[in-house]
Design a protein around this motif. Structure first.
Motif, mmCIF file in Angstrom:
data_model
loop_
_atom_site.group_PDB
_atom_site.id
_atom_site.type_symbol
_atom_site.label_atom_id
_atom_site.label_comp_id
_atom_site.label_asym_id
_atom_site.label_seq_id
_atom_site.Cartn_x
_atom_site.Cartn_y
_atom_site.Cartn_z
ATOM 1 N N CYS A 299 0.851 -1.192 0.000
ATOM 2 C CA CYS A 299 0.000 0.000 0.000
ATOM 3 C C CYS A 299 0.891 1.248 0.000
ATOM 4 O O CYS A 299 1.743 1.394 0.865
ATOM 5 C CB CYS A 299 -0.882 -0.025 1.244
ATOM 6 S SG CYS A 299 -1.872 1.443 1.436
ATOM 7 N N CYS A 302 0.212 3.108 3.545
ATOM 8 C CA CYS A 302 0.645 2.576 4.846
ATOM 9 C C CYS A 302 1.682 1.456 4.703
ATOM 10 O O CYS A 302 2.168 0.945 5.710
ATOM 11 C CB CYS A 302 -0.558 2.086 5.650
ATOM 12 S SG CYS A 302 -1.267 0.550 5.019
ATOM 13 N N CYS A 315 -5.722 -3.046 0.490
ATOM 14 C CA CYS A 315 -4.843 -2.959 1.664
ATOM 15 C C CYS A 315 -5.583 -3.527 2.871
ATOM 16 O O CYS A 315 -6.614 -2.991 3.272
ATOM 17 C CB CYS A 315 -4.452 -1.504 1.913
ATOM 18 S SG CYS A 315 -3.482 -1.335 3.417
ATOM 19 N N CYS A 318 -5.366 -0.407 5.883
ATOM 20 C CA CYS A 318 -6.166 0.829 5.824
ATOM 21 C C CYS A 318 -7.395 0.673 4.939
ATOM 22 O O CYS A 318 -8.148 1.632 4.756
ATOM 23 C CB CYS A 318 -5.301 2.009 5.395
ATOM 24 S SG CYS A 318 -4.784 1.976 3.665
#
Ligand SMILES: [Zn+2]
Length: 403
Positions: A299, A302, A315, A318
């Motif tokens: 991702c 993150c 992801c 998140c």
């Protein structure tokens, strides 16, 4: 990622796409790729009469310097940042078939062209300031003429540091900030206005970009990277494109002739418009074996490893969803990531200085510079040992250099 940086990336992306939509590229010439150079040779730079060979010559020449400095070895994982039509991928696959090659670019259009012309290594739409890969993933990073176009060069270098393994090598190429040559940094150093009037005539330059004033050496050290080597090339690259007629020869012959200036470190620094930086991520423990995480998309917000779903990458952390229709779209949404960016400066004092630097003065400077270039060329003739092109005839890279 700050909203400001996100906006800059979005604007940059739009300007790149709109520019490349207008550049002719004969993909049909590359359908049956017998030899990787065909892509370079089939490219139409749209820069006027007889100039395709000129720019193709430099493109091949830069390829030699880049590929030899990457020091690829079997099984290396390589990330190409800003791969464009990904000609490098074809040439690298030809030279080193076992390389695990991954590429990103901000322009979907160029990646789709790359796929059409036969590149089958993984490619994703992504920003250099938010690389969609976990830490310590790549042995090598290549980024060719990209850093001068990005919204935040420092953030890009920090990302390169992050994705490299300790001991990993990055080859980053850009314009030579030390060059004295007219029509390049020497002028843009003084003025954003001059930069804009100049780049308007150079396809590939996005007119909303401020000049890249910083030297990359300084930014790289802030990012934690060590400078291992600096290669100056593209001798009089911009200058000859404009003034080759004054040298009384074809642009291609002039380019090949003046390329000898690259071999002398003092001349090279002054006359070469381009530079290749070889950067190393230092090892915390010397002699430790490389510990590489397997390459997979992460991702870009993150950095959690993404999971595959139907037409998307998701992801698990998140919950961000990234569309994937063959070439995944891994641009982060405005997520706090790095702080505000102020890498590019737009100095009012520089702008004022430009007004004093009139066109008449510029003409005189160009004339002076042409003389200097001619004297340097004479010196090459008198003392050929001083300046010579070093390419071993049995080097597979030598094929890139034919003028
Ligand atoms: Zn995430």
């Amino acid at each position: 990622m700050s909203d400001e940086l996100h906006d800059k990336i979005t604007r940059h992306r739009a300007s790149v796409d709109s520019f490349y939509a207008n550049v002719a590229f004969d993909t049909s010439a590359c359908q049956s790729m017998a030899f990787p150079l065909r892509d370079i040779e089939g490219f139409n730079w749209n820069r006027g009469h007889g100039m395709n060979e000129y720019f193709n010559y430099f493109f091949r020449r830069f390829s030699v310097h880049i590929l030899s400095r990457l020091r690829l070895s079997d099984g290396n994982a390589l990330l190409n940042i800003g791969c464009g039509r990904n000609w490098d991928a074809k040439n690298i696959a030809w030279l080193h078939p076992s390389i695990d090659m991954w590429s990103i670019d901000i322009s979907r259009m160029m990646l789709e062209d790359a796929r059409t012309s036969g590149v089958d290594s993984p490619m994703a739409v992504a920003a250099s300031e938010a690389l969609p890969f976990p830490d310590g993933t790549f042995d090598r990073v290549l980024s060719r003429e990209v850093i001068e176009h990005v919204a935040s060069p420092l953030t890009m270098l920090r990302e390169i540091y992050r994705v490299l393994v300790p001991g990993g090598i990055a080859v980053i190429t850009t314009e030579n900030p030390h060059a004295w040559t007219p029509a390049t940094r020497f002028e843009t150093r003084w003025s954003r206005k001059r930069h804009i009037s100049m780049t308007m005539n150079i396809p590939g330059s996005c007119i909303d970009e401020p000049p890249f004033m910083e030297t990359l050496e300084e930014l790289a050290s802030v990012a934690g990277l060590e400078l291992a080597d600096t290669v100056f090339d593209g001798a009089l690259y911009h200058f000859l494109a404009k003034h080759h007629a004054r040298c009384g020869t074809s642009p291609l012959a002039a380019a090949h002739y003046f390329s000898r200036l690259e071999s002398n470190p003092h001349f090279a620094r002054i006359f070469c418009d381009q530079v290749k930086y070889v950067l190393i991520k230092p090892k915390a423990i010397p002699d430790s074996p490389p510990q590489r995480t397997p390459v997979a998309y992460a991702c870009p917000s993150c950095r959690t490893r993404l999971t595959t779903a139907r037409h998307a990458l998701i992801c698990p952390s998140c919950r961000e969803e990234y569309p994937d229709t063959g070439i995944p779209e891994l641009i982060p949404r405005a997520t706090p990531y790095y702080g505000a960016d102020s890498d590019h400066s737009d100095n009012p004092a520089c702008k004022r200085a430009f007004d004093a630097f009139s066109d008449a003065m510029l003409g005189a400077y160009e004339a002076f510079f042409l003389k200097a270039a001619q004297h340097a060329a004479t010196l090459c003739r008198i003392a050929p040992g001083l300046l010579s092109v070093h390419v071993a005839p049995d080097d597979p890279l030598a094929v890139f250099l034919r003028p």
